[in-house]
Scaffold this motif. Structure first.
Motif, mmCIF file in Angstrom:
data_model
loop_
_atom_site.group_PDB
_atom_site.id
_atom_site.type_symbol
_atom_site.label_atom_id
_atom_site.label_comp_id
_atom_site.label_asym_id
_atom_site.label_seq_id
_atom_site.Cartn_x
_atom_site.Cartn_y
_atom_site.Cartn_z
ATOM 1 N N THR A 147 -5.722 19.483 4.593
ATOM 2 C CA THR A 147 -5.450 18.046 4.550
ATOM 3 C C THR A 147 -4.080 17.709 3.963
ATOM 4 O O THR A 147 -3.709 16.535 3.973
ATOM 5 N N TRP A 254 -6.015 10.307 7.591
ATOM 6 C CA TRP A 254 -7.350 10.163 8.177
ATOM 7 C C TRP A 254 -7.354 9.236 9.374
ATOM 8 O O TRP A 254 -8.278 9.285 10.189
ATOM 9 N N TYR A 262 -13.163 13.686 16.954
ATOM 10 C CA TYR A 262 -13.699 13.363 18.281
ATOM 11 C C TYR A 262 -12.900 14.043 19.391
ATOM 12 O O TYR A 262 -13.420 14.245 20.477
ATOM 13 N N HIS A 308 -13.485 8.819 4.423
ATOM 14 C CA HIS A 308 -13.094 10.044 3.727
ATOM 15 C C HIS A 308 -12.512 9.733 2.356
ATOM 16 O O HIS A 308 -12.113 10.640 1.643
ATOM 17 N N SER A 326 -18.892 3.082 9.832
ATOM 18 C CA SER A 326 -19.227 4.474 10.128
ATOM 19 C C SER A 326 -20.616 4.566 10.742
ATOM 20 O O SER A 326 -20.868 5.396 11.613
ATOM 21 N N PHE A 365 -25.484 19.563 16.833
ATOM 22 C CA PHE A 365 -24.732 18.317 16.761
ATOM 23 C C PHE A 365 -25.569 17.220 16.118
ATOM 24 O O PHE A 365 -25.083 16.433 15.304
ATOM 25 N N GLY A 369 -24.550 15.229 12.906
ATOM 26 C CA GLY A 369 -24.380 13.784 12.982
ATOM 27 C C GLY A 369 -25.239 13.064 11.967
ATOM 28 O O GLY A 369 -24.789 12.126 11.306
ATOM 29 N N LEU A 375 -23.437 10.982 4.540
ATOM 30 C CA LEU A 375 -22.131 10.900 3.879
ATOM 31 C C LEU A 375 -21.547 9.498 3.991
ATOM 32 O O LEU A 375 -20.805 9.058 3.126
ATOM 33 N N ALA A 376 -21.889 8.821 5.075
ATOM 34 C CA ALA A 376 -21.356 7.475 5.250
ATOM 35 C C ALA A 376 -22.016 6.492 4.301
ATOM 36 O O ALA A 376 -21.544 5.369 4.126
ATOM 37 N N ASP A 381 -22.536 9.752 -0.819
ATOM 38 C CA ASP A 381 -21.224 10.406 -0.732
ATOM 39 C C ASP A 381 -20.642 10.650 -2.119
ATOM 40 O O ASP A 381 -20.026 11.684 -2.354
ATOM 41 N N ASP A 386 -16.783 16.357 -1.561
ATOM 42 C CA ASP A 386 -16.086 17.576 -1.953
ATOM 43 C C ASP A 386 -17.021 18.665 -2.466
ATOM 44 O O ASP A 386 -16.646 19.475 -3.300
ATOM 45 N N VAL A 390 -20.471 18.678 2.387
ATOM 46 C CA VAL A 390 -19.477 18.215 3.364
ATOM 47 C C VAL A 390 -19.042 19.370 4.266
ATOM 48 O O VAL A 390 -18.927 19.225 5.481
ATOM 49 N N PHE A 394 -19.436 19.236 8.368
ATOM 50 C CA PHE A 394 -18.429 19.289 9.433
ATOM 51 C C PHE A 394 -18.449 20.605 10.189
ATOM 52 O O PHE A 394 -18.050 20.652 11.339
#
Ligand code: HEM
Ligand SMILES: [Cu+2]
Lengths: 550, 238
Positions: A147, A254, A262, A308, A326, A365, A369, A375-376, A381, A386, A390, A394
């Motif tokens: 990042t 971000w 995506y 994020h 989100s 997936f 998802g 997380l949203a 979150d 971190d 997470v 991902f």
């Protein structure tokens, strides 16, 4: 008709894009989209294995609680290079540059992409960027995390940030040019009768992906320019000590990097849609919903980047808005999952290797998802930000989703690409190993993260060891699963049975030309008079005979 | 079957008549549309590219309004204004060049292309002069930067914060520098167009490269039209 005579006269050596010309020059200077796709295939596979090698080193280090394999700073470089290579040099180009390049012109009935030379240029940009990345790696590496967070990357890190930034900058242009080429091709090069509502959903997915590539990538490019400028000249753009704003970096980063996820997943969804229609022998349920959900994901994807940054210091109100948005972006993804399920319902399903990968995709997936929704949610979150939660989230999406789709697509179209059948038994075995290895690697990480193991640490308290050992074991299994396809694909090129033009009895223009295709794809320009995924019609015509497989 | 035979011969004829028609396109119109759409999409990426900088600029301008105003007074608006005029003229000559190609005026086409390039080089020359002035005044961010005791225009009794002014100059150099880089690339494109025109490649039917080259040039002009007020004029009203 002419095809039939050609096969009768010369049963083995039909002229195709592979044997039309020989020699290194004919490959390195080619403008044929199919050859360029193969150039990408080779180079992307190369980077996949470098990235994978780093991943194994990371997992080995985490086998024991003590930091006994590598030093802390080496570990930082390992996960940084792993992330940067996997994201920018494997996942983002994988499906668009390999399968997209190969298939987009054929699926719309064109002879090539609109700008063949720009297509070649984009491969060279990718290679230049990749070479810079490898050079950076060999001469010291980077330790900022993929990042590039400021001010660490601009003021504190004493590693090769500038070179890595430039490498990604260059590779970004490759991505932009690919997207540009696809959009123009889809708009202007469709064969007569290939209306928008007859386009394969693979094309819709690539169209949506291209929009993100075109509008998102320049933002990461300019962000990297600013990082490089700040690092080289000590400007105060992101460094708070000099009056700059580190949050601005995160916003810019971000704004690209959320939509970028995506770029990785939409093409994969396109692949899975093709596979499911073919192996369930049905028209995709709710064609237009699936098509527009791709566009919706591309558009909404640009509105949620700050999820994020919940704990980075944005205001509570901003966090609230981004949290709600989100949730909204999950809706079009769910639409797709529901439509795939509905398509499978009462289909006559065949469990060939591509379909196994597609099933794997849907499962993993969905898992990724749903944890994204966790997380949203602001409160959750704050707890798992971190942490390995997470990481698991991902990876479920990017490795479980994107890579599964990529492998499924490689199997599905391998007969078309190579003109050879791959060994079906081995392929099913590999799909199974990948699925098991994947879950063994990443599921324990959800628990680890929930229990509080932070990401990016090279040692950990002993109570986390069991789960880490499981994860490392899984990574080993996964590695075997990824090596297998490479072995039998290479094997099949030499020893595989020649593939018929349409081994799966599939719909879609790409199956109506020979395997492998000729340089300009079709003997004569196709005229489309049927709807997409007319499987009922095809099966009625052919008596629904079982497709040929290796 | 007969349908596609017909289209195949038409296709063949189109290629026989126009060597500029690339093999993978069916008609000239398709080729022209594709090039134009491609250029527009490329310009969309350029908008986003500069957009990131405009975004950064607007945020810092909001935060450090007075310091930015003070810093902008040190930039020579007369030189910037001259450059704006130069660029607008160059946009006009580009349009005239395309018109000349459409109406087969070869002499005019060549001279308009040359004029465009002269304007472009004039712009870069003036820009160079501005950069040199900044350099002499120690307004280039970095070790030798100094911006001490410069009054804020709206509060003449207060001094601007040099740190914040430095951010202004950083953005000034990055934004105008990227813009100048685009001008240099534009000059390269126009050299190529001039060579094509010299070789008599353009006809009233075929002048797509001129059009897309022109689109690019206009775009670079438009970026400047935004940069000029943001960087040069923000506090010139008193
Ligand atoms: C569709 C494919 C998706 C992909 C490829 C993906 C990928 C990722 C990646 C790579 C990260 C980690 C970034 C980092 O290094 O810090 C991440 C984090 C995150 N994702 Fe996803 N994601 C996807 C879907 C979703 C969805 C649908 C949601 C929400 C509904 C979501 C919510 C989040 C949140 C909130 C984080 C930040 C967690 C944190 O750092 O605390 N994701 N995702
Ligand atoms: Cu995100």
């Amino acid at each position: 008709m002419s095809m039939a005579t050609a096969t009768a006269v010369k049963p083995v050596e039909r002229e195709n894009y592979l044997n039309k010309e020989y020699g290194v020059g004919s490959w390195l200077l080619t403008t044929d989209h199919k050859r360029i796709a193969l150039l990408y295939l080779i180079s992307i596979t190369f980077f996949f294995f470098i990235g994978g090698f780093f991943a194994l080193l990371i997992r080995l280090e985490l086998l024991t609680p003590a930091g006994d394999l590598v030093q802390a700073d080496t570990y930082n470089k390992l996960f940084t290079q792993h992330g940067q290579i996997m994201v920018f040099f494997f996942l983002i180009p994988s499906i668009p540059a390999v399968l997209g390049n190969f298939l987009v012109p054929m699926m719309v009935g064109a002879k090539d992409l609109a700008f063949p030379r720009i297509n070649l240029l984009s491969w060279y940009l990718y290679i230049i960027g990749g070479a810079m990345m490898v050079h950076c790696m060999l001469t010291g590496g980077v330790d900022t995390g993929w990042t590039f967070y400021t001010p660490f990357s601009t003021a504190f890190s004493n590693t090769k940030v500038i070179e890595a930034g430039l490498a990604i900058f260059v590779a970004g242009f490759s991505s932009i040019l690919t997207g540009l080429n696809f959009v123009v091709t889809i708009h202007r090069m469709r064969a007569p009768g290939m209306t928008w509502s007859r386009l394969p959903l693979f094309i819709w997915a690539h169209y949506a992906t291209s929009i993100i590539q075109i509008l998102g990538t320049p933002i990461i490019a300019i962000t990297l320019v600013l990082v490089i400028a700040e690092r080289a000249l000590h400007l105060g753009i992101f460094d708070p000590k000099l009056g700059g704003d580190p949050l601005l970096f995160q916003h810019l980063f971000w704004f690209y990097s959320h939509p970028a996820v995506y770029i990785m997943i939409l093409p994969s969804m396109g692949v899975v849609t093709e596979i499911i229609a073919c192996f369930a022998r049905k028209r995709i349920f709710g064609y237009s919903f699936v098509a527009f959900s791709s566009i919706a994901i591309a558009v909404f994807g640009f509105l949620v980047w700050a999820h994020h940054m919940f704990v980075a210091g944005i205001s509570v109100y901003a966090a609230l808005v981004f949290s709600i948005l989100s949730y909204a972006v999950a809706v079009p993804s769910a639409v797709k999952v529901f439509n795939w399920t509905a398509t499978l319902y009462k289909g006559s399903i065949r469990y060939d290797a591509p379909m196994l990968y597609a099933f794997g995709f849907i499962g993993l997936f969905t898992m990724g998802g749903l944890t994204g929704l966790f997380l949203a949610a602001l409160g959750i979150d704050v707890h798992v930000h971190d942490t390995y939660f997470v990481i698991a989230h991902f990876h479920y999406i990017m490795v479980g989703g994107a890579v599964m789709g990529y492998l499924g697509g490689m199997h599905f179209w391998w007969p078309k690409i190579s003109g050879k059948l791959y060994p079906e038994g081995w392929a099913r075995l590999a799909a199974l190993i990948v699925f098991i290895g994947f879950n063994l690697t990443f599921f324990p990480q959800f628990i680890l993260g929930y229990l509080g193991m932070p990401r990016r640490y090279y040692q950990y308290p002993p109570e986390f060891q069991v789960l880490n050992v499981l994860s490392t074991a899984g990574a080993t299994v996964l590695a075997v699963g990824y090596l297998l396809p490479m072995c039998y694909f290479l094997w099949s090129m030499r020893y595989g049975k020649p593939a018929p033009d349409n081994p799966w009895n599939a719909a879609g223009l790409e199956w109506q030309t020979q395997s492998p295709p000729t340089t300009f794809n079709f003997e004569k320009e196709p005229v489309v008079t049927w709807e997409a995924y007319n499987y009922e019609e095809i099966d009625a015509r052919t008596g629904g005979e079982a497709p040929i497989v290796g | 079957m007969s349908d596609s035979t017909v289209s195949a011969t038409v296709h063949g004829e189109a290629h026989a008549q126009n060597p500029a028609l690339l093999h993978h396109f069916a008609t000239e119109e398709q080729q022209r549309d594709a090039s134009n759409l491609g250029m527009w999409i490329f310009l969309a990426t350029e908008v986003m590219f500069f957009g990131g900088l405009f975004c950064a600029y607007l945020i810092y301008r909001g935060w450090y309004f007075d310091d930015f105003a003070a810093a902008s007074t040190s930039i020579d608006a007369l030189l910037g204004g001259t450059n704006t005029a130069v660029l607008i003229c160059s946009s006009l000559t580009v349009v005239l060049a395309i018109w000349a190609a459409q109406t087969s005026r070869r002499g005019m086409l060549l001279s308009m292309l040359v004029l465009t390039m002269i304007f472009g080089m004039a712009f870069l020359g003036i820009k160079g002069k501005e950069y040199k002035d900044k350099f002499d005044e120690h307004h280039v961010p970095g070790a030798s930067f100094s911006f001490d005791h410069v009054a804020i225009p709206s509060h003449p009794d207060q001094y601007a914060n040099p740190r914040h002014a430095e951010i202004f100059f950083a953005l000034y150099f990055i934004m105008t520098g990227l813009h100048a880089l685009h001008m240099i690339i534009g000059l390269g494109i126009f050299t190529w167009l001039l060579w094509m025109a010299w070789k008599r490649r353009f006809t009233p039917e075929y002048h797509t490269p001129l059009e897309i080259g022109g689109l690019y040039w206009h775009f670079v002009d438009i970026i400047w039209i935004y940069l000029f007020p943001l960087l040069y004029l923000i506090d010139r009203h008193q």
